[in-house]
Design a protein around this motif. Structure first.
Motif, PDB file in Angstrom:
ATOM      1  N   LEU A  61      11.905-115.097 -17.003  1.00  0.00           N
ATOM      2  CA  LEU A  61      11.464-113.901 -16.294  1.00  0.00           C
ATOM      3  C   LEU A  61      12.568-112.857 -16.229  1.00  0.00           C
ATOM      4  N   GLU A  62      13.806-113.290 -16.068  1.00  0.00           N
ATOM      5  CA  GLU A  62      14.901-112.329 -16.036  1.00  0.00           C
ATOM      6  C   GLU A  62      15.008-111.575 -17.360  1.00  0.00           C
ATOM      7  N   ASP A  63      14.763-112.281 -18.448  1.00  0.00           N
ATOM      8  CA  ASP A  63      14.907-111.682 -19.773  1.00  0.00           C
ATOM      9  C   ASP A  63      13.663-110.934 -20.260  1.00  0.00           C
ATOM     10  N   HIS A  64      12.455-111.340 -19.783  1.00  0.00           N
ATOM     11  CA  HIS A  64      11.237-110.818 -20.399  1.00  0.00           C
ATOM     12  C   HIS A  64      10.175-110.303 -19.431  1.00  0.00           C
ATOM     13  N   ALA A  65      10.441-110.287 -18.147  1.00  0.00           N
ATOM     14  CA  ALA A  65       9.418-109.886 -17.169  1.00  0.00           C
ATOM     15  C   ALA A  65       9.070-108.411 -17.318  1.00  0.00           C
ATOM     16  N   ASP A 104      -5.772-105.885 -16.821  1.00  0.00           N
ATOM     17  CA  ASP A 104      -6.759-106.936 -16.564  1.00  0.00           C
ATOM     18  C   ASP A 104      -6.714-107.273 -15.074  1.00  0.00           C
ATOM     19  N   ALA A 105      -7.706-106.802 -14.347  1.00  0.00           N
ATOM     20  CA  ALA A 105      -7.727-106.978 -12.893  1.00  0.00           C
ATOM     21  C   ALA A 105      -7.784-108.443 -12.474  1.00  0.00           C
ATOM     22  N   ARG A 106      -8.168-109.333 -13.391  1.00  0.00           N
ATOM     23  CA  ARG A 106      -8.234-110.766 -13.063  1.00  0.00           C
ATOM     24  C   ARG A 106      -6.872-111.441 -13.178  1.00  0.00           C
ATOM     25  N   SER A 107      -5.924-110.783 -13.781  1.00  0.00           N
ATOM     26  CA  SER A 107      -4.607-111.375 -14.025  1.00  0.00           C
ATOM     27  C   SER A 107      -3.530-110.718 -13.167  1.00  0.00           C
ATOM     28  N   ALA A 108      -2.429-111.440 -13.056  1.00  0.00           N
ATOM     29  CA  ALA A 108      -1.260-110.912 -12.352  1.00  0.00           C
ATOM     30  C   ALA A 108      -0.066-110.952 -13.294  1.00  0.00           C
ATOM     31  N   LEU A 109       0.826-110.023 -13.081  1.00  0.00           N
ATOM     32  CA  LEU A 109       2.106-110.030 -13.786  1.00  0.00           C
ATOM     33  C   LEU A 109       3.140-110.613 -12.842  1.00  0.00           C
ATOM     34  N   VAL A 110       4.022-111.422 -13.401  1.00  0.00           N
ATOM     35  CA  VAL A 110       5.027-112.115 -12.598  1.00  0.00           C
ATOM     36  C   VAL A 110       6.402-111.581 -12.968  1.00  0.00           C
ATOM     37  N   HIS A 111       7.202-111.318 -11.936  1.00  0.00           N
ATOM     38  CA  HIS A 111       8.591-110.936 -12.163  1.00  0.00           C
ATOM     39  C   HIS A 111       9.428-111.465 -11.012  1.00  0.00           C
ATOM     40  N   LEU A 112      10.742-111.432 -11.181  1.00  0.00           N
ATOM     41  CA  LEU A 112      11.642-111.978 -10.170  1.00  0.00           C
ATOM     42  C   LEU A 112      11.761-111.058  -8.967  1.00  0.00           C
ATOM     43  N   SER A 113      11.860-111.671  -7.811  1.00  0.00           N
ATOM     44  CA  SER A 113      12.212-110.939  -6.602  1.00  0.00           C
ATOM     45  C   SER A 113      13.732-110.767  -6.603  1.00  0.00           C
ATOM     46  N   ASP A 114      14.239-110.000  -5.647  1.00  0.00           N
ATOM     47  CA  ASP A 114      15.695-109.875  -5.520  1.00  0.00           C
ATOM     48  C   ASP A 114      16.326-111.249  -5.314  1.00  0.00           C
ATOM     49  N   LYS A 115      15.667-112.075  -4.514  1.00  0.00           N
ATOM     50  CA  LYS A 115      16.164-113.440  -4.273  1.00  0.00           C
ATOM     51  C   LYS A 115      16.148-114.258  -5.568  1.00  0.00           C
ATOM     52  N   GLY A 116      15.152-114.049  -6.419  1.00  0.00           N
ATOM     53  CA  GLY A 116      15.082-114.743  -7.704  1.00  0.00           C
ATOM     54  C   GLY A 116      16.205-114.329  -8.636  1.00  0.00           C
ATOM     55  N   HIS A 117      16.498-113.015  -8.668  1.00  0.00           N
ATOM     56  CA  HIS A 117      17.623-112.523  -9.483  1.00  0.00           C
ATOM     57  C   HIS A 117      18.929-113.137  -8.992  1.00  0.00           C
ATOM     58  N   ASP A 118      19.102-113.177  -7.668  1.00  0.00           N
ATOM     59  CA  ASP A 118      20.314-113.776  -7.105  1.00  0.00           C
ATOM     60  C   ASP A 118      20.412-115.255  -7.464  1.00  0.00           C
ATOM     61  N   ALA A 119      19.283-115.967  -7.416  1.00  0.00           N
ATOM     62  CA  ALA A 119      19.269-117.408  -7.703  1.00  0.00           C
ATOM     63  C   ALA A 119      19.667-117.680  -9.147  1.00  0.00           C
ATOM     64  N   ILE A 120      19.092-116.963 -10.096  1.00  0.00           N
ATOM     65  CA  ILE A 120      19.412-117.244 -11.504  1.00  0.00           C
ATOM     66  C   ILE A 120      20.849-116.830 -11.805  1.00  0.00           C
ATOM     67  N   ARG A 121      21.324-115.781 -11.179  1.00  0.00           N
ATOM     68  CA  ARG A 121      22.725-115.366 -11.358  1.00  0.00           C
ATOM     69  C   ARG A 121      23.667-116.450 -10.837  1.00  0.00           C
ATOM     70  N   ARG A 122      23.353-116.998  -9.655  1.00  0.00           N
ATOM     71  CA  ARG A 122      24.191-118.046  -9.058  1.00  0.00           C
ATOM     72  C   ARG A 122      24.164-119.305  -9.931  1.00  0.00           C
ATOM     73  N   ILE A 123      22.990-119.698 -10.409  1.00  0.00           N
ATOM     74  CA  ILE A 123      22.872-120.889 -11.261  1.00  0.00           C
ATOM     75  C   ILE A 123      23.696-120.712 -12.526  1.00  0.00           C
ATOM     76  N   ARG A 124      23.579-119.563 -13.157  1.00  0.00           N
ATOM     77  CA  ARG A 124      24.349-119.317 -14.393  1.00  0.00           C
ATOM     78  C   ARG A 124      25.847-119.330 -14.128  1.00  0.00           C
ATOM     79  N   THR A 125      26.263-118.738 -13.023  1.00  0.00           N
ATOM     80  CA  THR A 125      27.685-118.716 -12.674  1.00  0.00           C
ATOM     81  C   THR A 125      28.203-120.131 -12.454  1.00  0.00           C
ATOM     82  N   GLU A 126      27.452-120.943 -11.705  1.00  0.00           N
ATOM     83  CA  GLU A 126      27.873-122.325 -11.442  1.00  0.00           C
ATOM     84  C   GLU A 126      27.946-123.133 -12.728  1.00  0.00           C
ATOM     85  N   ARG A 127      26.959-122.969 -13.592  1.00  0.00           N
ATOM     86  CA  ARG A 127      26.937-123.749 -14.841  1.00  0.00           C
ATOM     87  C   ARG A 127      28.040-123.312 -15.793  1.00  0.00           C
ATOM     88  N   THR A 128      28.322-122.025 -15.823  1.00  0.00           N
ATOM     89  CA  THR A 128      29.420-121.546 -16.662  1.00  0.00           C
ATOM     90  C   THR A 128      30.747-122.096 -16.151  1.00  0.00           C
TER      91      THR A 128
END
Length: 159
Positions: A61-65, A104-128
């Protein structure tokens, strides 16, 4: 195990899946095991509390949302019901936002919240950081060999 001419026990040869031009017929098997084990070690070393698929969805989602559930499922190679459960868990944790799909009114688009961006940034930092600590254990020649192998490894993950 077999015994060599020097009387020491040698590791049994693992099955080879071939590969022309390789001086080590076990290269595909050894590389698969090493990469898989390193990936698991990095996940364990970091304090990330999310399961691997949820982490992968955050990264996608961070790369393609924004993406539809069906597109996320295709990119992650899981079924739509599995992706629905993953998105429900991420939604419950406040890591994503769903917005109506204007096409398409029947579908939703998904993207990261601010908390989601923070989470993936923290995970990447820890793993690096975890990988950096493991790299510090290598001698300069081993580090140079990994650096020289990076272009080949990066090519292996290209579509």
């Amino acid at each position: 195990m077999s015994t060599s001419a020097t009387g020491t026990q040698a590791e049994p040869r693992r099955g080879s899946s071939g590969g022309s031009g390789s001086s080590d017929p076990d290269l595909p098997s050894r590389l698969r095991l090493a990469v898989g084990r390193l990936n698991r070690r990095i996940r364990v070393d970091s304090a990330a509390a999310l399961p691997p698929l949820q982490t992968s969805v955050l990264a996608t989602l961070e790369d393609h949302a924004p993406l539809r559930l069906s597109e996320l499922a295709r990119r992650e190679a899981v079924t739509p019901p599995t992706m629905s459960r993953v998105l429900a868990a991420l939604d419950d944790a406040g890591l994503l936002v769903r917005t109506p799909d204007p096409q398409d009114a029947r579908s939703a688009l998904v993207h990261l919240s601010d908390k989601g961006h923070d989470a993936i940034r923290r995970i990447r930092t820890e793993r690096t950081a975890s990988l950096a600590q493991r790299l510090d254990r290598l001698d300069p020649e081993q580090r140079a060999a990994l650096e020289a192998a990076l272009p080949a490894l990066e090519r292996l993950v290209e579509e």
